[in-house]
Scaffold this motif. Sequence first.
Motif, PDB file in Angstrom:
ATOM      1  N   LYS A 162      -2.486   7.437  -4.967  1.00  0.00           N
ATOM      2  CA  LYS A 162      -3.842   7.596  -4.425  1.00  0.00           C
ATOM      3  C   LYS A 162      -3.767   8.309  -3.077  1.00  0.00           C
ATOM      4  CE  LYS A 162      -7.859   4.862  -3.043  1.00  0.00           C
ATOM      5  NZ  LYS A 162      -8.424   3.521  -2.819  1.00  0.00           N
ATOM      6  N   VAL A 184      -0.225   4.600  -1.599  1.00  0.00           N
ATOM      7  CA  VAL A 184      -1.360   5.331  -1.015  1.00  0.00           C
ATOM      8  C   VAL A 184      -0.861   6.218   0.119  1.00  0.00           C
ATOM      9  CG1 VAL A 184      -3.558   5.065   0.206  1.00  0.00           C
ATOM     10  CG2 VAL A 184      -2.936   3.441  -1.590  1.00  0.00           C
ATOM     11  N   CYS A 231      -6.076   9.332   0.246  1.00  0.00           N
ATOM     12  CA  CYS A 231      -7.329   9.028   0.953  1.00  0.00           C
ATOM     13  C   CYS A 231      -7.533  10.004   2.099  1.00  0.00           C
ATOM     14  CB  CYS A 231      -7.268   7.626   1.550  1.00  0.00           C
ATOM     15  SG  CYS A 231      -7.127   6.344   0.333  1.00  0.00           S
ATOM     16  N   GLU A 286     -10.645  10.894   5.476  1.00  0.00           N
ATOM     17  CA  GLU A 286     -11.944  10.640   6.108  1.00  0.00           C
ATOM     18  C   GLU A 286     -12.487  11.967   6.605  1.00  0.00           C
ATOM     19  OE1 GLU A 286     -12.192   7.494   9.066  1.00  0.00           O
ATOM     20  OE2 GLU A 286     -10.456   6.541   8.127  1.00  0.00           O
ATOM     21  N   ALA A 299     -11.405   9.632  -1.769  1.00  0.00           N
ATOM     22  CA  ALA A 299     -10.094   9.353  -2.361  1.00  0.00           C
ATOM     23  C   ALA A 299      -9.941  10.082  -3.686  1.00  0.00           C
ATOM     24  CB  ALA A 299      -9.925   7.856  -2.584  1.00  0.00           C
ATOM     25  N   ASN A 322       0.810  -1.242   0.000  1.00  0.00           N
ATOM     26  CA  ASN A 322       0.000   0.000   0.000  1.00  0.00           C
ATOM     27  C   ASN A 322       0.834   1.280   0.000  1.00  0.00           C
ATOM     28  OD1 ASN A 322       0.843  -0.001   2.642  1.00  0.00           O
ATOM     29  ND2 ASN A 322      -1.196  -0.119   3.550  1.00  0.00           N
ATOM     30  N   PHE A 368     -11.567  14.713  -5.401  1.00  0.00           N
ATOM     31  CA  PHE A 368     -11.843  13.548  -4.552  1.00  0.00           C
ATOM     32  C   PHE A 368     -13.250  13.032  -4.835  1.00  0.00           C
ATOM     33  CE2 PHE A 368      -8.311  15.376  -2.348  1.00  0.00           C
ATOM     34  CZ  PHE A 368      -7.711  14.339  -1.650  1.00  0.00           C
ATOM     35  N   LEU A 371     -15.615   8.323   3.508  1.00  0.00           N
ATOM     36  CA  LEU A 371     -14.280   7.961   3.024  1.00  0.00           C
ATOM     37  C   LEU A 371     -14.135   8.496   1.607  1.00  0.00           C
ATOM     38  CD1 LEU A 371     -14.313   4.193   4.122  1.00  0.00           C
ATOM     39  CD2 LEU A 371     -13.778   6.199   5.493  1.00  0.00           C
ATOM     40  N   GLU A 416     -15.734   7.161  -1.640  1.00  0.00           N
ATOM     41  CA  GLU A 416     -15.518   5.727  -1.863  1.00  0.00           C
ATOM     42  C   GLU A 416     -16.417   4.878  -0.997  1.00  0.00           C
ATOM     43  OE1 GLU A 416     -11.277   4.891  -1.188  1.00  0.00           O
ATOM     44  OE2 GLU A 416     -11.243   4.464  -3.335  1.00  0.00           O
ATOM     45  N   PHE A 446      -2.395   9.126   3.248  1.00  0.00           N
ATOM     46  CA  PHE A 446      -3.588   9.600   3.965  1.00  0.00           C
ATOM     47  C   PHE A 446      -3.424  11.081   4.299  1.00  0.00           C
ATOM     48  CE2 PHE A 446      -6.458  10.250   7.459  1.00  0.00           C
ATOM     49  CZ  PHE A 446      -7.566   9.515   7.079  1.00  0.00           C
TER      50      PHE A 446
END
Length: 161
Positions: free
Chosen positions: A114, A79, A116, A118, A158, A76, A135, A156, A138, A81
């Motif tokens: 990617k 990715v 991500c 929240e 992304a 991962n 964004f 969520l 997701e 955050f």
Amino acid sequence: MVEIRRAETDDAPGIIDCFNDVMSEGIYLLGERYLGDEAFLEMRIRDEFNELFLVAIHNNKVIGVLTLTRESFQKNRHVAFLGIAIRRGFRHQGIGRAMMEMSFEWAREMGIEKICLEVFSTNVNAIELYKKLGFEIEGIRKKQFKIEGNYVDDVLMAKFL
Ligand SMILES: CC(C)(COP(=O)(O)OP(=O)(O)OC[C@H]1O[C@@H](n2cnc3c(N)ncnc32)[C@H](O)[C@@H]1OP(=O)(O)O)[C@@H](O)C(=O)NCCC(=O)NCCS
């Protein structure tokens, strides 16, 4: 005049203060107060390959922080955050947008594909900004939080770079 730049270790107290200020509002961020300590934060700021800290500075004070944290594993590491917090009194002036656009440049340079994040379903301004920056939603974790006695969904989102 607001300057946006990469954080230095000396910014650690200002970053903690900024997070605590926004957290104390109680409605935008999950934590009630910043849990790490200064030394740990300084270590994270130095770890330039895995994490980006951007600060927005006004009159030598940190008024905004953006963090982009790369995932740890081979599976991962493409990715990252994203977290962002701008102090009251400095919102809706384009600072959040500018910080996020700057963070995308770093992410691309680092081979991140990617991003991500929240966000609480009640944070409509933030969701609006994230959509404008590409964004997409997701998933939604329903009733994931209780804020001031009301259930709030976890949205969520992304963006693929
Ligand atoms: C959410 C946040 C990061 C946005 O940053 P900001 O600097 O306030 O936002 P900007 O001024 O860059 O605004 C960008 C977009 O947000 C939206 N927006 C800003 N103010 C708005 C308002 N009063 N009403 C509706 N939408 C608004 C608009 O879509 C705007 O787009 P535009 O540039 O085309 O006008 C910032 O307000 C913040 O830190 N809020 C508190 C903490 C928080 O919510 N963090 C995110 C948790 S996931």
